[in-house]
Scaffold this active site. Structure first.
Site, PDB file in Angstrom:
ATOM      1  N   GLU A 307       0.681  -1.051  -0.091  1.00 40.62           N
ATOM      2  CA  GLU A 307       0.026  -0.009  -0.088  1.00 40.62           C
ATOM      3  C   GLU A 307       0.821   1.198   0.142  1.00 40.62           C
ATOM      4  O   GLU A 307       0.595   2.273   0.878  1.00 40.62           O
ATOM      5  CB  GLU A 307      -0.958  -0.166   1.143  1.00 40.62           C
ATOM      6  CG  GLU A 307      -1.995  -1.025   1.183  1.00 40.62           C
ATOM      7  CD  GLU A 307      -3.154  -1.095   2.207  1.00 40.62           C
ATOM      8  OE1 GLU A 307      -2.727  -0.660   3.355  1.00 40.62           O
ATOM      9  OE2 GLU A 307      -4.108  -1.649   2.146  1.00 40.62           O
ATOM     10  N   ASP A 380      -8.403  -9.233   3.829  1.00 39.99           N
ATOM     11  CA  ASP A 380      -8.304  -8.071   4.660  1.00 39.99           C
ATOM     12  C   ASP A 380      -9.240  -7.915   6.044  1.00 39.99           C
ATOM     13  O   ASP A 380     -10.094  -7.099   5.734  1.00 39.99           O
ATOM     14  CB  ASP A 380      -8.218  -6.638   4.141  1.00 39.99           C
ATOM     15  CG  ASP A 380      -7.462  -5.716   4.877  1.00 39.99           C
ATOM     16  OD1 ASP A 380      -7.136  -5.885   6.215  1.00 39.99           O
ATOM     17  OD2 ASP A 380      -7.719  -4.276   4.383  1.00 39.99           O
ATOM     18  N   GLU A 408     -12.749  -2.500  11.939  1.00 40.56           N
ATOM     19  CA  GLU A 408     -12.795  -1.596  10.942  1.00 40.56           C
ATOM     20  C   GLU A 408     -13.761  -2.054   9.797  1.00 40.56           C
ATOM     21  O   GLU A 408     -14.462  -1.051   9.225  1.00 40.56           O
ATOM     22  CB  GLU A 408     -11.408  -1.937  10.055  1.00 40.56           C
ATOM     23  CG  GLU A 408     -11.212  -0.965   8.716  1.00 40.56           C
ATOM     24  CD  GLU A 408     -10.038  -1.327   8.033  1.00 40.56           C
ATOM     25  OE1 GLU A 408      -8.943  -1.767   8.678  1.00 40.56           O
ATOM     26  OE2 GLU A 408      -9.807  -0.833   7.077  1.00 40.56           O
TER      27      GLU A 408
HETATM   28  C1  BDP Z   1      -6.317  -2.150   6.326  1.00 34.52           C
HETATM   29  C2  BDP Z   1      -6.491  -0.890   6.520  1.00 34.52           C
HETATM   30  C3  BDP Z   1      -5.274   0.187   6.570  1.00 34.52           C
HETATM   31  C4  BDP Z   1      -4.031  -0.629   7.063  1.00 34.52           C
HETATM   32  C5  BDP Z   1      -3.843  -1.973   6.243  1.00 34.52           C
HETATM   33  C6  BDP Z   1      -2.820  -2.563   6.919  1.00 34.52           C
HETATM   34  O1  BDP Z   1      -7.766  -0.378   6.008  1.00 34.52           O
HETATM   35  O2  BDP Z   1      -5.686   1.285   7.089  1.00 34.52           O
HETATM   36  O3  BDP Z   1      -3.043   0.087   6.879  1.00 34.52           O
HETATM   37  O4  BDP Z   1      -5.034  -2.700   6.472  1.00 34.52           O
HETATM   38  O5  BDP Z   1      -3.113  -3.714   7.590  1.00 34.52           O
HETATM   39  O6  BDP Z   1      -7.158  -2.957   6.539  1.00 34.52           O
HETATM   40  O7  BDP Z   1      -1.706  -2.376   6.884  1.00 34.52           O
END
Ligand code: BDP
Length: 716
Positions: A307, A380, A408
């Site tokens: 990401e 996720d 989340e």
């Molecule tokens: C996702 C979240 C994000 C996190 C990412 C992670 O939306 O905010 O940074 O995972 O785990 O679920 O790195």
């Protein structure tokens, strides 16, 4: 005379206010599971009148305070501190103590590891012994003992208790930013209060430490995985030191998330290529600096090449190159690297396959002090996912299961979703990677593979809110994470019961009714959000509420719901079978064949693995579209039932927590309907089928729901 009178009035007023404040405090959730300091009415536990602590250390001091304070509360009498054991004593010490060494069997002494403990009641002498190899073990024994007194006192007198944690490291991951915000935090700002450190420590950090120790958590990563390099500046390390010093007596080690580009950003090097000597020595020096001030520092957590975060691949190096370089720097101090496997990119094919594709070939290439941290599911933290196929697949690498305690994707802190069932479902899933009964728990806690250190992590749901977690019910998720990290074989229901009893009431009607709600609550969320294996239908970016239609021009496709549900006029679901992305091939047999065949695939994962026609026949004879409608409806019915059950609990719960929880449940019902209507009305535009007449009709219109913009501002 007049003056005195005035003083008396002022004093009386002061006490009235103080009492009022205390009463209010006791009901605002700030005390977590330490609330219900009374004994069960049928108390039949050990006789208790004094405390003997046979050794000295900061941790033993804590044990002394904890025991005397708690026992005074429980028995409404002043507990005496004694030098010698007498009838009614609680006697705490290590196996080096002579009295203890004589009382505890050699076998149990042998069976207690460095954090384990033994609790033994000497019935004739009426003495309770809490003993361990270390003061830390005694601390865990003390909390076990106090929990038992409040929930099942007979357990103490009926047999000798020997406990050891299943995972060596039981760690919270805080996604706390240095500016005080918390990524995916729904309980207010960060508790660390970086600005006030190192001069001033937030007193809540001590309460935090105590709460963690009471459920066996022994590590904490203070900052977000999307890490600011600044955390490694000398000025921040001084702040970290103060936190580490405060947590140490509670047996909690501090870890940090690090930014892989730190050598370049902080050190001014031309790049952060892990194979360059200058980069290596930058890290070596930084690590030396850390251990100089925090001698028991735990290690680094790294989100790399994920990401948008920097990582070794920026320089053509592998994850192993990056992780090993950090591991070598940490190794002289026994520090570890927790390297995350949460990697995926839009050109890499099915997102659910990518972590495995990336990491499986690296098995065997990591240093012993590198652990790969893997989210429970391959996408996720969705309300339900199958397990990540990496579990059990990396024989030569220790894997850390990563769970998300903060909700989340399960309604933030607004919906009651007890995650004990989710965690348990995951930990007890058989990977079949090394034959039968190689559950996720067993392949990660050292029972199947020869891991030198084992570890489990949970993304914390803790913030500055007075109730810590944004809602009273969400506290249970912090609690259950700790308890299952200690022992993944405990039952989620057992843990719900003990949490309810300590947090609210000993009343058995209350506990029975509410633990039933808790046990059903996560399934309800799955039903009204993402039933039958659907996933990732939530709103863009903030991830709240349904937006299965979401289209953002230019957005990464793998961040959009349509990538996942693939609804069309034919049907719905992601074909990950052998005729599709073939994600099933990453699982061991018989899971692989089972997931591959829609007839054998558990229906809870059906649309995760298959794209099926709207009229596909389900095992109960219904057509897929109808079954989807039934599931969404059932979710709403369940939420309504939870609210109705809670309404009957008023007599058992203090006014504030009752009211606040009622409000949350009202929101949950409203939003369950929102989810049901949004998903069904949207999917109906493809299925062109009617919602079965016997089910409730949608109360919203699709257009109206599509226009709705969720406002995040009241959530932080
Ligand atoms: C996702 C979240 C994000 C996190 C990412 C992670 O939306 O905010 O940074 O995972 O785990 O679920 O790195």
């Amino acid at each position: 005379m007049r003056l005195n009178l005035k003083r008396t009035v002022v004093l009386a007023l002061f006490f009235a206010v103080a009492n009022f404040v205390m009463a209010a405090n006791s009901a605002d959730g700030s005390k977590l599971w330490f609330t219900n300091f009374t004994l069960p009415s049928n108390y039949n536990g050990p006789k208790i009148s004094s405390v003997v602590i046979s050794e000295k250390s900061p941790t033993f001091d804590l044990i002394h305070n904890e025991l005397t304070g708690s026992l005074d509360n429980l028995f409404s009498q002043k507990t005496k501190s004694k030098a010698k054991a007498v009838a009614g004593s609680v006697y705490v010490g290590t196996f080096n103590d002579e009295f203890i060494a004589q009382a505890i069997s050699a076998e149990n002494i042998k069976n207690s590891g460095s954090e384990g403990f033994v609790i033994k009641y000497l019935a004739n002498e009426e003495i309770t012994i809490i003993a361990a190899q270390t003061d830390k073990g005694c601390l865990y024994g003390t909390y076990h003992f106090l929990r038992a007194l409040r929930t099942n006192p007979q357990a103490i007198t009926s047999s000798e208790i020997v406990e050891n944690p299943s995972y060596d490291r039981r760690i919270l991951n805080h996604w706390d930013n240095l500016d005080g915000t918390v990524e995916r935090g729904y309980a207010g700002h960060s508790i660390w209060l970086w600005d006030e450190l190192p001069e001033k420590l937030n007193p809540r950090i001590i309460e935090y430490a105590r709460a963690n120790a009471s459920i066996g958590i022994n590590g904490t990563v203070l900052n977000n995985v999307n890490a600011s390099p600044n955390i490694l500046k000398a000025e921040y390390l001084q702040k970290v030191k103060v936190v580490a010093d405060a947590l140490r007596p509670y047996g909690i080690q501090v870890y940090l998330s690090v930014n892989f580009s730190s050598p370049k950003i902080l050190g001014g090097l031309p790049d952060s290529d892990p194979l360059k000597p200058a980069v290596k020595s930058w890290w070596e020096n930084k690590v030396a600096e850390i251990y100089q001030i925090i001698p028991d520092f735990g290690g680094f957590l790294v989100k790399a090449n994920s990401e948008g975060q920097p990582g070794p691949q920026d320089y053509g190096r592998t994850h192993a190159d990056g992780a090993n370089m950090l591991a070598d720097a940490l190794n002289p101090y026994k520090g570890i690297v927790m390297w995350r496997a949460f990697v995926y990119n839009p050109s890499g094919g099915d997102r659910a396959k990518q972590a495995y594709k990336e990491f499986k070939p690296l098995d065997g290439q990591f240093r012993k002090n590198v652990m790969i941290q893997v989210k429970n599911g391959p996408v996720d933290f969705q309300p339900r996912e199958p397990i990540s196929p990496l579990f059990g697949a990396m024989e030569h690498t220790t894997l850390i299961p990563e769970l998300q305690i903060t909700k989340e994707y399960l309604g933030f802190s607004d919906h009651w979703a007890y995650l004990g069932t989710l965690f348990q479902e995951f930990l007890q899933t058989d990977t079949y990677q090394k034959g039968r009964n190689t559950t996720v728990a067993r392949v990660t806690d050292g029972q199947i593979f020869n891991d030198s250190i084992t570890c489990i992590a949970g993304v914390a749901n803790i913030g500055q809110d007075i109730n810590w977690c944004g809602s009273h019910s969400a506290q249970a998720n912090w609690y259950v994470f700790g308890r299952l990290a200690w022992n993944p074989d405990l039952h989620a229901k057992e843990i719900a019961n003990e949490w309810l009893e300590q947090t609210f009431s000993h009343n058995t009607t209350f506990i029975d009714e509410m633990s039933r709600v808790m046990m059903e609550s996560r399934e309800a969320v799955v039903n009204y959000m993402t039933p039958l294996g659907l996933h990732h239908l939530m709103g863009w970016s903030h991830h709240y509420g349904p937006e299965p239609w979401c289209e953002i021009p230019g957005a990464r496709p793998d961040w959009l719901p349509t990538y996942y549900h693939k609804a069309d006029s034919f049907g719905i679901g992601f074909n990950r079978s052998s005729t599709g992305s073939n994600a099933v091939e990453q699982y061991a047999e018989p899971l692989q064949s089972m997931f591959d065949d829609p007839q054998l695939c558990p229906e809870k994962f059906l649309l995760w693995f298959h794209h099926l026609p709207w009229d596909y026949t389900m095992s109960n004879g219904r057509e897929l579209w109808d079954e989807l409608c039934y599931k969404y409806s059932e979710g709403v019915t369940q939420a309504e039932r939870f609210r109705a059950t809670w309404q009957n609990m008023e007599e058992y719960v203090d006014e504030r927590r009752f009211r606040e929880t009622s409000e949350k449940l009202d929101t949950q019902v409203k939003e369950a309907i929102w989810w049901r209507d949004a998903c069904l009305l949207y999917f109906q535009t493809f299925s062109k089928r009617e919602i079965p007449a016997e089910l409730d009709k949608p109360v919203h219109k699709l257009d109206e729901l599509k226009r709705l913009k969720f406002d995040m501002t009241h959530h932080n």
